[in-house]
Design a protein around this motif. Sequence first.
Motif, mmCIF file in Angstrom:
data_model
loop_
_atom_site.group_PDB
_atom_site.id
_atom_site.type_symbol
_atom_site.label_atom_id
_atom_site.label_comp_id
_atom_site.label_asym_id
_atom_site.label_seq_id
_atom_site.Cartn_x
_atom_site.Cartn_y
_atom_site.Cartn_z
ATOM 1 N N ILE A 183 6.669 24.610 77.085
ATOM 2 C CA ILE A 183 8.015 24.156 77.458
ATOM 3 C C ILE A 183 8.745 23.614 76.245
ATOM 4 C CG2 ILE A 183 9.324 22.574 78.925
ATOM 5 C CD1 ILE A 183 6.866 22.641 80.860
ATOM 6 N N ASN A 184 8.067 22.755 75.463
ATOM 7 C CA ASN A 184 8.698 22.188 74.275
ATOM 8 C C ASN A 184 9.076 23.265 73.262
ATOM 9 O OD1 ASN A 184 8.634 19.490 75.080
ATOM 10 N ND2 ASN A 184 6.560 19.169 74.281
ATOM 11 N N ALA A 185 8.230 24.267 73.137
ATOM 12 C CA ALA A 185 8.521 25.343 72.180
ATOM 13 C C ALA A 185 9.750 26.138 72.603
ATOM 14 C CB ALA A 185 7.305 26.267 72.055
ATOM 15 N N ALA A 186 10.003 26.241 73.914
ATOM 16 C CA ALA A 186 11.133 27.030 74.406
ATOM 17 C C ALA A 186 12.474 26.408 74.047
ATOM 18 C CB ALA A 186 11.029 27.210 75.918
ATOM 19 N N TYR A 187 12.498 25.086 73.829
ATOM 20 C CA TYR A 187 13.768 24.457 73.454
ATOM 21 C C TYR A 187 14.262 24.971 72.106
ATOM 22 C CZ TYR A 187 12.784 20.971 77.095
ATOM 23 O OH TYR A 187 12.518 20.335 78.280
ATOM 24 N N ALA A 188 13.286 25.401 71.253
ATOM 25 C CA ALA A 188 13.615 25.893 69.908
ATOM 26 C C ALA A 188 14.556 24.908 69.213
ATOM 27 C CB ALA A 188 14.197 27.293 69.997
ATOM 28 N N GLY A 189 15.691 25.382 68.702
ATOM 29 C CA GLY A 189 16.589 24.487 67.981
ATOM 30 C C GLY A 189 17.691 23.903 68.842
ATOM 31 N N ARG A 190 17.603 24.023 70.144
ATOM 32 C CA ARG A 190 18.667 23.523 71.030
ATOM 33 C C ARG A 190 18.678 21.992 71.063
ATOM 34 N NH1 ARG A 190 16.232 27.808 73.674
ATOM 35 N NH2 ARG A 190 17.583 29.504 74.387
ATOM 36 N N PRO A 191 19.829 21.356 71.017
ATOM 37 C CA PRO A 191 19.895 19.911 71.261
ATOM 38 C C PRO A 191 19.442 19.635 72.695
ATOM 39 C CG PRO A 191 21.949 20.735 70.303
ATOM 40 C CD PRO A 191 21.150 21.934 70.697
ATOM 41 N N THR A 192 18.477 18.739 72.850
ATOM 42 C CA THR A 192 17.866 18.517 74.158
ATOM 43 C C THR A 192 17.657 17.033 74.402
ATOM 44 O OG1 THR A 192 16.670 20.611 73.869
ATOM 45 C CG2 THR A 192 15.955 19.173 75.660
ATOM 46 N N GLU A 243 14.608 14.845 64.979
ATOM 47 C CA GLU A 243 14.757 16.242 64.564
ATOM 48 C C GLU A 243 13.458 16.975 64.874
ATOM 49 O OE1 GLU A 243 17.398 19.096 62.957
ATOM 50 O OE2 GLU A 243 17.732 16.941 63.073
ATOM 51 N N VAL A 244 13.533 17.963 65.776
ATOM 52 C CA VAL A 244 12.340 18.715 66.178
ATOM 53 C C VAL A 244 12.694 20.197 66.192
ATOM 54 C CG1 VAL A 244 10.555 19.043 67.922
ATOM 55 C CG2 VAL A 244 11.609 16.794 67.651
ATOM 56 N N ASP A 245 11.969 20.989 65.449
ATOM 57 C CA ASP A 245 12.177 22.450 65.409
ATOM 58 C C ASP A 245 13.630 22.813 65.092
ATOM 59 O OD1 ASP A 245 9.523 22.860 65.998
ATOM 60 O OD2 ASP A 245 9.864 23.124 68.156
ATOM 61 N N GLY A 246 14.264 22.030 64.240
ATOM 62 C CA GLY A 246 15.634 22.327 63.837
ATOM 63 C C GLY A 246 16.691 21.867 64.822
ATOM 64 N N GLY A 247 16.299 21.148 65.868
ATOM 65 C CA GLY A 247 17.269 20.657 66.852
ATOM 66 C C GLY A 247 17.054 19.178 67.142
ATOM 67 N N LYS A 248 18.073 18.528 67.684
ATOM 68 C CA LYS A 248 17.984 17.101 67.994
ATOM 69 C C LYS A 248 17.380 16.914 69.387
ATOM 70 C CE LYS A 248 22.101 15.783 65.309
ATOM 71 N NZ LYS A 248 22.564 17.127 64.910
ATOM 72 N N ARG A 249 16.484 15.900 69.504
ATOM 73 C CA ARG A 249 15.916 15.552 70.808
ATOM 74 C C ARG A 249 15.950 14.033 70.991
ATOM 75 N NH1 ARG A 249 10.615 19.476 71.663
ATOM 76 N NH2 ARG A 249 11.567 21.386 70.847
ATOM 77 N N VAL A 250 16.156 13.618 72.245
ATOM 78 C CA VAL A 250 16.266 12.190 72.520
ATOM 79 C C VAL A 250 15.836 11.908 73.951
ATOM 80 C CG1 VAL A 250 18.692 12.404 73.215
ATOM 81 C CG2 VAL A 250 17.832 10.184 72.441
ATOM 82 N N ILE A 251 15.233 10.750 74.159
ATOM 83 C CA ILE A 251 14.906 10.251 75.495
ATOM 84 C C ILE A 251 15.615 8.920 75.694
ATOM 85 C CG2 ILE A 251 13.091 9.358 77.015
ATOM 86 C CD1 ILE A 251 11.143 11.299 75.655
ATOM 87 N N TYR A 252 16.364 8.801 76.778
ATOM 88 C CA TYR A 252 16.997 7.536 77.156
ATOM 89 C C TYR A 252 16.204 6.938 78.312
ATOM 90 C CZ TYR A 252 20.948 9.650 74.645
ATOM 91 O OH TYR A 252 21.754 10.247 73.702
ATOM 92 N N GLN A 253 16.028 5.626 78.320
ATOM 93 C CA GLN A 253 15.235 4.975 79.354
ATOM 94 C C GLN A 253 15.990 3.803 79.985
ATOM 95 O OE1 GLN A 253 10.655 6.024 78.003
ATOM 96 N NE2 GLN A 253 11.328 3.906 77.896
ATOM 97 N N PRO A 254 16.990 4.074 80.812
ATOM 98 C CA PRO A 254 17.704 2.990 81.485
ATOM 99 C C PRO A 254 16.816 2.323 82.534
ATOM 100 C CG PRO A 254 18.414 5.110 82.357
ATOM 101 C CD PRO A 254 17.509 5.413 81.198
ATOM 102 N N ASN A 255 17.103 1.058 82.818
ATOM 103 C CA ASN A 255 16.346 0.331 83.845
ATOM 104 C C ASN A 255 16.874 0.716 85.224
ATOM 105 O OD1 ASN A 255 14.694 -1.142 82.018
ATOM 106 N ND2 ASN A 255 16.395 -2.537 81.626
ATOM 107 N N GLU A 256 16.535 1.938 85.646
ATOM 108 C CA GLU A 256 17.099 2.498 86.871
ATOM 109 C C GLU A 256 16.042 3.202 87.702
ATOM 110 O OE1 GLU A 256 21.406 3.530 84.734
ATOM 111 O OE2 GLU A 256 20.186 5.143 85.600
ATOM 112 N N THR A 257 16.318 3.293 89.000
ATOM 113 C CA THR A 257 15.509 4.109 89.888
ATOM 114 C C THR A 257 16.012 5.551 89.848
ATOM 115 O OG1 THR A 257 16.935 3.683 91.792
ATOM 116 C CG2 THR A 257 15.096 2.143 91.416
#
Length: 655
Positions: A183-192, A243-257
């Motif tokens: 799955i991670n490899a499929a993102y390739a260089g896409r911002p995700t 920066e992963v595989d030429g693309g930007k990746r980020v995880i946001y973790q709000p205090n939410e359900t």
Amino acid sequence: MLVGSLLASHFNRSGGDVDVSRVYFETPSGELSGLLYKPDGADGEPRPTIIATHGYLNSAEMQDAQAIEMSKRGYVVLALDLYDHGHSTNTAEKEVEFFSFWPQTMYDAVQYMYDQDFVLKDEAGNGIIAVSGHSMGGFSSTHAVMLDEKDVAENGFRKIYSSLTFGSDYWWLTTMGYTPEQINAAYAGRPTGKIAGRYDEFFFDRDAELASRTVVEKDYVNTEEGSGFLGNPENPQAGVLYEVDGGKRVIYQPNETHPWNHFSKTATGDAIDFYDAAFQDYSGLVTIGEDGQTWMYKEYASFIALIGFFLFFMPFILLLSKLPFFKGIRTPQPRITATPKSAGAKAANYALLIFGGLFPALFFTALYSGDPSGVRILTQASLVLAFTFAVVLIVGFVKGQERDIRSWALIMLVLSVIQLVLLKNQETLIAVNSFFGAPTVNPILYWAVNVSIVLLMLLISSHYLMKKPDGATIAGYGVKASVKTVVAALGTAVIAVAAGYGILYAVDAVFKTDFRLWTVAVKTFEPQHLVALLKYAPLFLIYYFIVGVSVNMNTSGEKFNGFKGYVAAILHFVGGLILYLIYQYGLLFATGTAGYPSESLSSIIVIGLVPVLSVAAVFNLFLYRRTGNVYTGAFLNAVLMTLITLANTALYTVL
């Protein structure tokens, strides 16, 4: 309704700068529908595009925040109904039911949007399209990226430029045979990006998922899956672009359900920040760096319209009751039922009241989710009751006891046996089939019918043991009525619901909005929802009738006049469910582990039940006081609340 809808339309269209229309398009699996948000000038100058979709049981309107915020910034946005949700239908044969909703939905929508002239493509033919989804919509978005990457070898270009998911990890994709690495490899260089609420009821903790105790606090960036998504940095941080595989990746973790993601300035702000980073090269076409949010004003305005919608029914029904046939719903006001006189009788009455209010919540997990311990308790109780009342009935006949005792024992025996049969066949009764095709409505209906049986047992016992000896009669509960009254009550309810929805359809046609606040929504529907209504409403009528009688029976007397009566009625319908939510989420936020850590979907269902049943309680008591019988309120609640529920959830059109 008019004022709320006017305001909602204003904010939905960003003051007139965005055109909003409903679109339908054919796909290999059926027909998809959605709300298309097209900024001024997009027809002459193609724009970056976002396709946003909802999760299981919801509809396109749940993506209002993204749709409004990004369209006013210049993006074309399609808020999409998943297959068999909202206005979309899947007519293909369904080998595995749950997997008919999401695996192909987003990619089918990408094919349609890519072919539109107002959607931007680069010189190489790559689509400048972002896919985004919440929960099940997140699975669909992630799978769409994987399908797009597979098609690159054949097409020579990508149709999907970027991906942002809310409230979804890789769990359901791995059940299809994919690994996180694939799955991670499929993102390739896409911002995700991923928005992973710390209190999400379902995802972001694989150990919790494997243990089936998912309603716990999460820290996704520090899990193996979350860290792998970010490229396995040494000290992964939420909100940081990697920066992963030429693309930007980020995880946001709000205090939410999980459902909180839909109605959150924090999560919406994270989405805006992500798109700013993902589409910064297109700042000439879309606005980058604007932080202000206005989507919530549309929600507040829709809430005004929602209040107006519910208020509409009471005066409308009173007006109908002045017409020749419909005045038959008015019956003589029943004599107030006798109240207990002795201290013991009063204590017993209060005990029955409290148990009647708490039972729907105490055994919600057993009746909705099939919790083994709860089902076992209920089954054993039904066996004991059936045996006990069989003995009482036999002894009553042998010793020639008075008729009331024998009648009470016979009714209780029959009800105990019926509930025992229901409990023994729970799995079969809640299963989706070609007749009852709404997967989450089935367990709600099962819960409602079982609650009705228990409440009826309490009512029968209270009547025969306490109220009848003091002079109470069946007529005093608003049950006694002529056939003409019952037919007039049904006709009144149907006409009132048709009138209310007629206004809604006019609002939808003119303003492209509906009546809602967060997950409580009254929205337009398709013909299949009406067919389903005819199947479900008669059974829900059992619940609304019996609970209605119970409320009427226990709110008689001067002390329940006026506002106090309505408070008591609401508490009778949902008091226990409110305590359930306080216990469930209070512990989750205070300790990191919910009161029922295995109850994820069921707890979210309770959140939606509380406001709907509160309104039903008001309708029931108001119409009982104005008509003198329980039928008008019961019919109105059965038709209206069932239709609202069906239009807001998954409904299989073909199985």
